[in-house]
Design an enzyme around this catalytic site. Sequence first.
Site, mmCIF file in Angstrom:
data_model
loop_
_atom_site.group_PDB
_atom_site.id
_atom_site.type_symbol
_atom_site.label_atom_id
_atom_site.label_comp_id
_atom_site.label_asym_id
_atom_site.label_seq_id
_atom_site.Cartn_x
_atom_site.Cartn_y
_atom_site.Cartn_z
ATOM 1 N N ASP A 690 0.831 -1.192 0.000
ATOM 2 C CA ASP A 690 0.000 0.000 0.000
ATOM 3 C C ASP A 690 0.880 1.264 0.000
ATOM 4 O O ASP A 690 0.603 2.248 -0.667
ATOM 5 C CB ASP A 690 -0.890 -0.039 1.249
ATOM 6 C CG ASP A 690 -1.910 1.056 1.232
ATOM 7 O OD1 ASP A 690 -2.768 1.046 0.315
ATOM 8 O OD2 ASP A 690 -1.847 1.954 2.109
ATOM 9 N N LYS A 694 1.389 4.514 -2.881
ATOM 10 C CA LYS A 694 1.432 5.964 -2.646
ATOM 11 C C LYS A 694 2.711 6.568 -3.224
ATOM 12 O O LYS A 694 2.698 7.673 -3.769
ATOM 13 C CB LYS A 694 1.320 6.250 -1.151
ATOM 14 C CG LYS A 694 -0.035 5.813 -0.609
ATOM 15 C CD LYS A 694 -0.122 5.981 0.894
ATOM 16 C CE LYS A 694 -1.402 5.357 1.411
ATOM 17 N NZ LYS A 694 -1.499 5.337 2.858
#
Length: 832
Positions: A690, A694
């Site tokens: 995750d 980003k």
Amino acid sequence: MSSPDPSAWVVHKFGGSSVADAECFRRVANILETLPPGKLGVVLSACRGVTDGLLGLVARAEAQDDSWRGELDALRARHATIAQSLLKAEAAQLYMSAFDRDRHDIEGILHTVKLTRSAAQNVRDLIAGYGEIWSTKLFREFFAARAQRPGAIQWIDARQAVVVEWGPLGPAVQWDTSRAKLRELVPENFQGTLIITGFIASDKRGVQTTLGRNGSDFSGSIFGSLLDAAEIHIWTDVDGVLSADPRRVPDAKVIDSLSYNEAMELAYFGAKVIHPQTMAPAVGRGIPIWIRNTFSPEKAGSLICALPTSKMPVKGITSIENIAMVNVEGAGMIGVPGTAHRLFGALREEGISVILISQGSSEHSICCAIPGNEAERASRVVAAAFDREVKEGQIQSIQVDSGLAILAVVGDGMAGLPGISGQVFNALGSASVNVHAIAQGASERNISVVVDNKDATRALRAVHSGFYLSPHTISIGLVGPGAVGRVLLEQIAAERERLLRDFKLDLRVRGIMTSKKMLLSEQGIDINGTNSWKAALDASAQPADIAKFVDHLHVDHLPHTVILDCTADEGVARHYADWLNAGIHVVTPNKKANSGPLDYYESLKTARKAGSSSYLYEATVGAGLPVISTLRDLRETGDKISSVEGIFSGTLAYLFNVYDGNKPFSDIVKDAKAKGYTEPDPRDDLSGTDFVRKVIILGREMGLKLEMRDVQVESLIPPGLEQGTIEEFLAKLPGFDEQMKKRFDAAAARGKVLRYMGRLTADGKATVGVSELDRTHAFANIALTDNVVRYATARYNSNPLIVQGPGAGPAVTAAGVFADLLRVCSYIGARL
Ligand code: ADP
Ligand code: ASP
Ligand code: MG
């Protein structure tokens, strides 16, 4: 509004909608009876739909379709019903016998039409005109019997008073003859009420004609002029002249006062409430015209006069649908006089009227708008007219495009006021309306644009709200009402009223969709309190269908659609390109699109440009923190970014902020899970995936062409523990505590701390993993689950720019999405 001179005439015209049935006739009588004493000229239309009905009879007879007899019976029945309701039995009988004599005549005429299979214009006019004769005779009887108004009541057959000559510009009133004729009909000292047939007149030979469709308004103003009236009142079924056709723009506003010229432009470009010719006789004599509502006579209505008081620069916006554009193009036209003359000459000879003309200053092309049903004929005549030039190559193309509409923005105050056309085109552009041609009169009273028919309503609404004549209505669809989506709806609900009041911004959530079902609403879902929409969504029987959802949101009559994707779903993200291409704005905290394949990401940027739509995703990194917008501002203002570093995971921030080498790292992971700081399976955080997403999003925002595989990532899941249940994972995790402790101690010995962070550099390097940092480093001193980003740039060099704060949680994430939504609104013209 009362007449300045009590001895002067006042003319009142009631349209078909005002005399639709018996109740309407009573209403009209009441209005007249409450007017101050004085001389009244009362012009009536045919009862609503009767003129259409009569013309329909002719069409059927021409087609040898005998059903016209039944239709004529129906017209008779309608009038009989009204007569029986309003008149005493004997009067009703007399009225109906006169009606039957007319009916007999009509039957005779239509029989001939059937045999000859065609009706000449004068036959059509004769039949069409019966409606006004029937309505006025009926009203005269009724009104006289009530005897509520002082003075005589006289029926005037306008054919005996109004003489017109039909020319290319429509009917021209023969004023002197008409005046003399009316003088013969109405005694000099007449005091009372004239009940006058609208719509019909005679030509010079005394043959009946009409004033054209909707001509009763014109009758009203002709009689206003003939009687030297002090005022003309046009009574209809709306509160006045509205800033747009209320059937197309429901929040159109009444224009309190407008000039003759403004009214004329609006009428010409389709504001059906007044007939364009109405104005001329009134203007000539400076007679003010009031447009008023028969169904709300207490309302002031609109005043059309020479010097209106209203200061609004734009008064109204109208449209004419189903037009075609004739476009003649060729280098050979440059500097050659007479091309325009020949084009319009050819069209005029065929009787094709030109609605709008536009020519580029280079004279390379000339185009004009004509009624759509003339497209084919126009194509033929124009091609014939320029046959030689086409053959000789001076003209390269003659094109006739159909399926178009004209939108006209009207207002005297636009003259000399800079920025008005900019506002028009901004509004159109942001509603993804393609403009085919533009014309602005030298008077600057009218800006007309040609758009696709299918875009006309959207265009009308966009421009209407662009001028603050109505709110900017945003059609919103929310996909994924989970933790973030739910809070976002709460936040929108809390601000909705204020945004509407202060900024005329109407945020309408018209659809909510989960992975299973959807809830759609035309006017907007009630989002006050989660329970209301939740219950409705639970009760909804509509299965989730993304295509239907989008069709419902992106309707022609609402210019702006925004989809809020609050899922973390890749499937939903795959639709963005299509949505953006279609002009739908997308706002999302979903990372899947921007961190997916680079090709797709780039196609989104292209689609955004093509559809002139916005794609905003601030909440994909650092929730509500201004991480992406800061980066964008730096780039856009020309700063050179050398690196972007940060901690983009609240979970990983927490683990390393708390870990001090004493308590085992595995215990801290368990604590974090218990506190709800981790995903249900902590491996989803520890893997760094995750986090990498980003980093990819930020890297691409920096202009780097990164894919997931380009990022060097350190996973904190010990080897061998990737598979298995959560419990097994947590049970085995302590086996690796020693390793982490060693790392910690080694760093501590060097006076450093450990942090899990990401780093991007201008040369395209991207890493994610555990780093050793000085104790004084900004990242070493953040609060528990904070996110932090550090931008090193040419301008922020020795002392980098830092954005820091809570970077996770529904409230801040939803606020980030909400802020993006408002940003979209301001891009499309809302002044927030
Ligand atoms: P009447 O029967 O009174 O002559 P019309 O149907 O001819 O009435 O004209 C009134 C209608 O014009 C209204 O009901 C409205 O729907 C339509 N209309 C179109 N544009 C406008 C506008 N700009 N302002 C007011 N009404 C409009
Ligand atoms: N009855 C005529 C028509 O329908 C005239 C009017 O109503 O203004 O065109
Ligand atoms: Mg009308």
